[in-house]
Structure formats: C-alpha cells, structure tokens
Enzyme design. Structure first.
Site, PDB file in Angstrom:
ATOM      1  N   ARG A  34      79.027 -20.619  81.139  1.00 59.81           N
ATOM      2  CA  ARG A  34      80.482 -19.423  79.762  1.00 59.81           C
ATOM      3  C   ARG A  34      80.116 -17.967  80.825  1.00 59.81           C
ATOM      4  O   ARG A  34      79.059 -17.711  80.580  1.00 59.81           O
ATOM      5  CB  ARG A  34      78.971 -20.064  78.898  1.00 59.81           C
ATOM      6  CG  ARG A  34      79.795 -20.119  77.447  1.00 59.81           C
ATOM      7  CD  ARG A  34      79.024 -20.342  76.428  1.00 59.81           C
ATOM      8  NE  ARG A  34      79.216 -21.156  75.884  1.00 59.81           N
ATOM      9  CZ  ARG A  34      78.574 -22.530  75.104  1.00 59.81           C
ATOM     10  NH1 ARG A  34      78.351 -20.946  73.735  1.00 59.81           N
ATOM     11  NH2 ARG A  34      78.764 -23.200  74.843  1.00 59.81           N
ATOM     12  N   SER A  93      82.514 -23.400  72.737  1.00 61.37           N
ATOM     13  CA  SER A  93      82.144 -23.709  71.685  1.00 61.37           C
ATOM     14  C   SER A  93      82.269 -22.686  70.400  1.00 61.37           C
ATOM     15  O   SER A  93      82.802 -22.167  70.001  1.00 61.37           O
ATOM     16  CB  SER A  93      80.460 -24.035  71.778  1.00 61.37           C
ATOM     17  OG  SER A  93      79.978 -24.891  70.778  1.00 61.37           O
ATOM     18  N   ASP A 119      84.131 -26.789  68.549  1.00 62.82           N
ATOM     19  CA  ASP A 119      84.139 -27.829  69.406  1.00 62.82           C
ATOM     20  C   ASP A 119      83.547 -28.711  69.227  1.00 62.82           C
ATOM     21  O   ASP A 119      83.599 -30.010  69.717  1.00 62.82           O
ATOM     22  CB  ASP A 119      83.666 -27.495  70.675  1.00 62.82           C
ATOM     23  CG  ASP A 119      82.322 -27.783  70.860  1.00 62.82           C
ATOM     24  OD1 ASP A 119      82.101 -27.013  70.050  1.00 62.82           O
ATOM     25  OD2 ASP A 119      81.337 -27.673  71.822  1.00 62.82           O
ATOM     26  N   ASP A 131      81.215 -30.019  67.810  1.00 59.49           N
ATOM     27  CA  ASP A 131      79.874 -30.906  67.724  1.00 59.49           C
ATOM     28  C   ASP A 131      78.309 -29.709  66.996  1.00 59.49           C
ATOM     29  O   ASP A 131      76.990 -30.832  67.315  1.00 59.49           O
ATOM     30  CB  ASP A 131      78.871 -30.669  69.586  1.00 59.49           C
ATOM     31  CG  ASP A 131      79.042 -29.030  70.231  1.00 59.49           C
ATOM     32  OD1 ASP A 131      79.689 -28.114  69.270  1.00 59.49           O
ATOM     33  OD2 ASP A 131      78.406 -29.064  70.942  1.00 59.49           O
ATOM     34  N   ARG A 132      78.810 -29.173  66.091  1.00 56.50           N
ATOM     35  CA  ARG A 132      77.987 -29.096  65.476  1.00 56.50           C
ATOM     36  C   ARG A 132      78.126 -28.824  63.514  1.00 56.50           C
ATOM     37  O   ARG A 132      79.756 -28.830  63.491  1.00 56.50           O
ATOM     38  CB  ARG A 132      77.149 -27.056  65.549  1.00 56.50           C
ATOM     39  CG  ARG A 132      76.857 -27.303  66.906  1.00 56.50           C
ATOM     40  CD  ARG A 132      76.178 -25.629  67.107  1.00 56.50           C
ATOM     41  NE  ARG A 132      76.104 -25.339  68.734  1.00 56.50           N
ATOM     42  CZ  ARG A 132      75.373 -24.755  69.190  1.00 56.50           C
ATOM     43  NH1 ARG A 132      74.505 -24.100  67.835  1.00 56.50           N
ATOM     44  NH2 ARG A 132      75.295 -24.503  69.887  1.00 56.50           N
ATOM     45  N   THR A 145      63.717 -26.315  73.768  1.00 52.96           N
ATOM     46  CA  THR A 145      65.033 -26.285  73.848  1.00 52.96           C
ATOM     47  C   THR A 145      66.050 -26.544  74.055  1.00 52.96           C
ATOM     48  O   THR A 145      66.030 -25.961  75.361  1.00 52.96           O
ATOM     49  CB  THR A 145      65.108 -24.802  73.954  1.00 52.96           C
ATOM     50  OG1 THR A 145      63.587 -23.911  72.860  1.00 52.96           O
ATOM     51  CG2 THR A 145      65.966 -24.360  72.130  1.00 52.96           C
TER      52      THR A 145
END
Length: 607
Positions: free
Chosen positions: A57, A159, A318, A320-321, A394
C-alpha cells in the site's frame, strides 16, 4: 543522463528508465533529473515498497517506493514465481484478479490498469486468470478463490486510504489473506524478478488470450446465492416499513449493496446520490473512511432527514467494512463504534442460529472470533451461551486463517469481527465483508422494528444481559521511530530493571501484562505468550484490577501509536455514567503516565 551526485540513486534511476514503459512516469523521472530534484528523487527511489502480509500500500507515482505500472509488474512477477514454486497445478487452477475504481491521472496509474498488467504477467506464464471485467468489492476476490478452488487472488485497492494511494492485497488458496512466511517468500521472489519479462507489458495480447476469463456474471450470481443462507426472516423483510439510507462513499459498494438487499427481500435502501457512483477524487469527503464518523456521514444524515429514515449504513470505498448510525429520540445521530456494531451483529447471528438449532449439544461445535484489540463482548456472550470464543492477533488475516482451520475440523464459525468496523458474517468469505454485513444488518433492523426496539435499546439490552463493555479507542501521531521505540522500552523496564513492567498506572492497579513484541505474558505459568509474537511491531496489553483492559500498539500502515481500552463488567452493574467516568479516568491516566505526549511531542488524533 545527468547525475545527482549519489551513485546509488543514479543507478536506481538508470535501471528504472531502462525498465519503465509508461510515458507519464518516465517523463516525471526525467524532469526530476533535469531539475536536479535530489530530495524528490530520493523519496521515489530510496527504498522499495515493502511487501507484507497485507501486500502493498503506497501512493501512486513514479519510482520503486510508489504504486505504478513497473512496480506492479515487478510485484506480480515475484508473486507468480512464488506461486509456481508453491503449486504444481498452478496452470490448471489459476488465479483471480479484482480491482476498485481508484485512479491517478498524473502518473497514468489506476486500479484497472494495474489489474490488467498483473493479468498480462500471469498469462505470459501460461497461468489462467479470472479477471473481473468491472469494479468489484474486495470480498468478491476471496469468495472467488474459494468458490472456484483457485491458487490465489489479488485485489487492487487501497480501501479507505487517501485518494492518491493504491494497494495490492493477496489471498492464498484457502481463501484467507496470506500470513508469514509467505510475505517473506514473495518479497524475495520480487527482488529476483525486477526486470520485466518479455510479455509483461503486453496487456492487449493478454486481454485477447484464451487463458483470460471474466468471472463477473457467475460470481455476481453465486455470491448473492451464498449469502441468502443468512437470511432468516424473509417475510418480515418483505413487509418491513423501516427506512434505511446507504452510502458507498464514492467507492464500489452501491450496486452490490442494492443487490444484497434484494437477495434478502428487503426494500432497497435510499442511496446518497452525491456519493453513490465511484469517483477516484472522493470529492465530498476529506477522508473516504466511514470510521472517521460524522464528517463522512453528513450527506447521509441529510438524506435520512429528508426521507424520514432512522438508520444509516455506510461502506468504505472497497466495501469490505460497514459503519452504522441511528437517529436517537433527541434528534441527534448516534454513530455506533466498531465494537458496538460487533456486539449487535454477534448477538443477532447467534440469535438466528439458536432459532434454527434446537439440539442443545450443537452449541459446543460453534465458534466466534475477534481480534485481541476488539471488545471482549463475544467472550461474555460465549460464556453464558456455551459456544467457543477465540481471540487472534490484530487483522483479519489471522481470523480468516483461524476460521479456515476450524472449518476444516468440521466446526461452525458463525461470526468474526474487529473494532475497525470489519465483520465476517458468512464463512463463504474468510475476510471482512461489508456487503453481506449490510444485508444482515438490514434484516436485524427490520426484525427489531417488529417489536418497536431501536438498535440503541437492543445494544443496552445485550449489555444488561451479558455485562456492560464500554470502550474508548484513539491514537497519537508520531513520525519518529526512535521516540516510539523508547516509549515502549520505558514500559518494559519501568523500574529500571529489564522486564519490570508497571504495576500501577495513576490510581489504577495492574493485574496482568502481555507483551506480544517480546512474547512475555504474566498470566501464563511460564510467562510465555500463547498468541504469535512479532518483534517488528510494538504491542503491549495491560489488564487492570477494575476490569479494564488497555492495549497500546503501533500501526503497520500509518505513523500512529494506537490505544484500545475497554471496561468489562459482570451482568448487573448497569450504572453507565459511573462506568464511563471510570473508563475516562483510566484513559487519562494511561495517556499521562504511559504515552507522556508533551515529553514525546506526540500529536493527538485530529478532532
């Protein structure tokens, strides 16, 4: 070619200009050389982007430290070679590649362009590629890996990062994100394959190849079919009067959340017009991250007021959250934290499971997971209801891989979540998935409305039943690695001796310490932590005698020292005001005694 006076930098630039074929990034580098802009060149060429378990990233732009055509080719060549070594049947099984709508006109980079270059690399080696013909949510890639039995998946996305960034996220054959040592192996293979292979730039030929397939229609059908297993109240959904607003924050989520609601027979949510179409400029928000709360949701609240809607759902770009907010009786909007939505979804998924399973013994086969910095509410529900709860490190890569292990042992994994608004409500995607979570939340909202129960009331009911869990998370910004190191080292040698951690923090006494940087855990008989440790990142958890838990950790992707605190109480203690006061005072003590922001010149989270 002119020189910069730095031989190593000159060599990096010379090699770049020899390999790069993108006219925009080439001319950007040539201009910097002509101007003698050594500092700028150093930024672009001093160190290659590090390929970690989350892939890559970075900002889009020229040079080895940025995302661009050449670094995508180099990364994919390394990944391809690593897969060739790992799988004897790579040429039979193949890979999937998806992408979001990000683009950076100055350097000619975009997610779609990067995805087609990655495809060209694989096709040139005779590897079948399932390349989506249009943008998709990130969860579609792991879904496709599992559904088609592929060797790996790549999603080109950054993201919810700022607009200039892009990323390259990698999934293994088990449908979960990669974990170590794959990242090290891929990194090494990238370094060994820096020179572009003869056909790597040839996207036009690759797009015509018989090895290239488009999974878009098939996966669109199969994904929405798979998530319908989690629709338990179709009749309620059909007749529900609840009004919900949805925003995709200029990302990919709009069409897919509409389809997910349709798959559940829910009325379509009202879409925020200004934000529903993908736009790489993210023009209406400062940061395209629904975790930042109200600023990102301003337009959603305005639409909700206009339409008389009481709930807002938001995906990150994106998809995904998932974030959720509810209008309170006072007229104010309440944005639920990731932990609160985790409590609601965890309760709901178990509630639905229990309604379907009358066999008392079946609960012993049931698992829920969350990351170690997330709320312990699932642990409290598990204790009372009799299912298993496990904590992982995490990041969803750990939960995805652990879920895969449990599923392979014949267990049922109902739910996993992390406080950073990530939810896995279905085992058909072993990663966070904001699309299925939106539909499942929609059904939960409709179900609660049949008894006139608001989300806030339900959350209070969960806490009354299983014990209040109140959390407070934030961070400090720090760009100086030495300051970060000494801050954590001070906590490890608090009384001057090695491994002498603090026994109190202000007026709060500490009952246990776990340090996942060094592997120390005072709760274990041999003082050795059970969870995997990593010396490359800082992470210490303190447990307090009052039921408080606090974790301090560094971020893998941003210059932040984060803290996560929670006060967990047994059922029956429901004086929320005094619990909140206690937690506020605990956080103040941690900030003052352990962070020492004045001494360490730490910047607080911008309000």
């Amino acid at each position: 070619m002119s020189t910069t006076g730095d031989a190593k930098l000159d060599e990096a630039v010379r090699q770049w200009l020899q390999y790069d074929k993108n006219p925009k990034t080439m001319s950007m580098v040539q201009d910097l050389m002509k101007k003698g802009a050594v500092e700028e060149l150093k930024k672009c060429f001093s160190s290659r982007m590090e390929f970690g378990t989350a892939g890559l990233r970075a900002a889009m732009g020229p040079g080895i430290s940025c995302m661009n055509d050449l670094t995508i080719i180099q990364t994919t060549q390394g990944f391809c070679q690593y897969l060739e070594k790992s799988f004897g049947n790579l040429k039979e099984r193949g890979v999937v590649i998806g992408y979001d709508a990000r683009a950076h006109p100055p350097s000619g980079g975009s997610s779609k362009r990067f995805a087609s270059l990655a495809s060209a690399v694989f096709v040139s080696r005779g590897v079948p590629v399932h390349l989506f013909s249009d943008i998709t949510p990130t969860p579609f890639v792991p879904f496709t890996v599992s559904h088609l039995g592929l060797c790996a998946g790549i999603m080109v996305t950054a993201s919810h990062n700022p607009k200039q960034d892009n990323g390259y996220k990698v999934y293994w054959e088990n449908g979960a994100q990669i974990v170590s040592p794959h990242d090290k192996g891929i990194s090494k293979a990238i370094e060994e394959n820096l020179e572009p292979w003869p056909e790597s730039w040839n996207t036009e030929e690759a797009l015509k190849s018989s090895l290239l397939k488009d999974p878009y229609q098939d996966i669109n059908t199969q994904y929405f079919k798979a998530i319908q297993k989690h629709c338990h109240h179709r009749e309620i959904n059909k007749s529900s009067e609840v009004k919900i607003v949805h925003t995709s924050v200029h990302g990919v989520g709009h069409a897919f959340v509409q389809s997910a609601f349709k798959a559940f027979d829910l009325h379509p949510p009202y879409a925020v017009e200004e934000q529903k179409d993908p736009d790489p400029e993210f023009p209406t928000v400062k940061y395209p991250n629904p975790e930042e709360g109200e600023g990102v949701l301003t337009l959603s609240f305005a639409l909700a007021e206009k339409e008389g809607a009481t709930v807002v759902l938001a995906n990150d770009p994106d998809a995904d959250r998932l974030a959720m907010a509810e209008k309170q009786e006072s007229g104010q909007w309440r944005v639920f934290t990731g932990n609160e939505l985790g409590a609601l979804l965890g309760w709901w998924v178990f509630h639905c499971w229990k309604q379907q399973n009358s066999d008392a013994g079946a609960v012993k086969n049931l698992y829920m997971l969350s990351s170690t910095v997330s709320s312990k509410i699932l642990r409290a529900i598990a204790l009372k209801e009799g299912f298993h709860f496990e904590e992982t490190l995490t990041g969803f890569k750990w939960m995805g891989n652990r879920a895969r292990d449990l599923l392979d042992q014949g267990k049922t994994v109902l739910f996993a979540f992390e406080e950073a608004i990530g939810y896995m409500c279905s085992p058909s995607v072993l990663d966070k998935d904001g699309v299925s979570a939106a539909a499942i939340a929609g059904e939960m909202i409709s179900y609660l409305a049949t008894t006139n129960t608001s989300l806030s009331q339900k959350l209070a009911g969960i806490f009354e039943e299983y014990g209040y869990h109140i959390s407070k998370n934030s961070y400090f910004i720090c760009h100086d690695q030495d300051v970060i190191r000494s801050l954590f080292e001070r906590l490890r040698n608090y009384s001057g001796k090695k491994d002498s951690y603090p026994v109190e923090c202000g007026r709060f006494s500490i009952s246990a310490v776990r340090d996942l940087t060094t592997g120390y855990d005072s709760n274990q008989p041999d003082n050795k932590a059970i969870l995997p440790t990593s010396s490359s990142s800082q992470m210490i958890t303190f447990t307090f005698s009052n039921g408080g838990v606090a974790t301090m950790r560094t971020s893998g992707t941003e210059p932040k020292i984060k803290y996560y605190t929670e006060l967990c109480t047994a059922p029956g203690n429901s004086d929320v005001t005094s619990l909140k006061k206690e937690l506020d005072e605990l956080v103040d003590a941690i900030v003052e005694n352990f962070f020492e922001p004045q001494k360490n010149k730490l910047q607080p989270k911008p309000e």
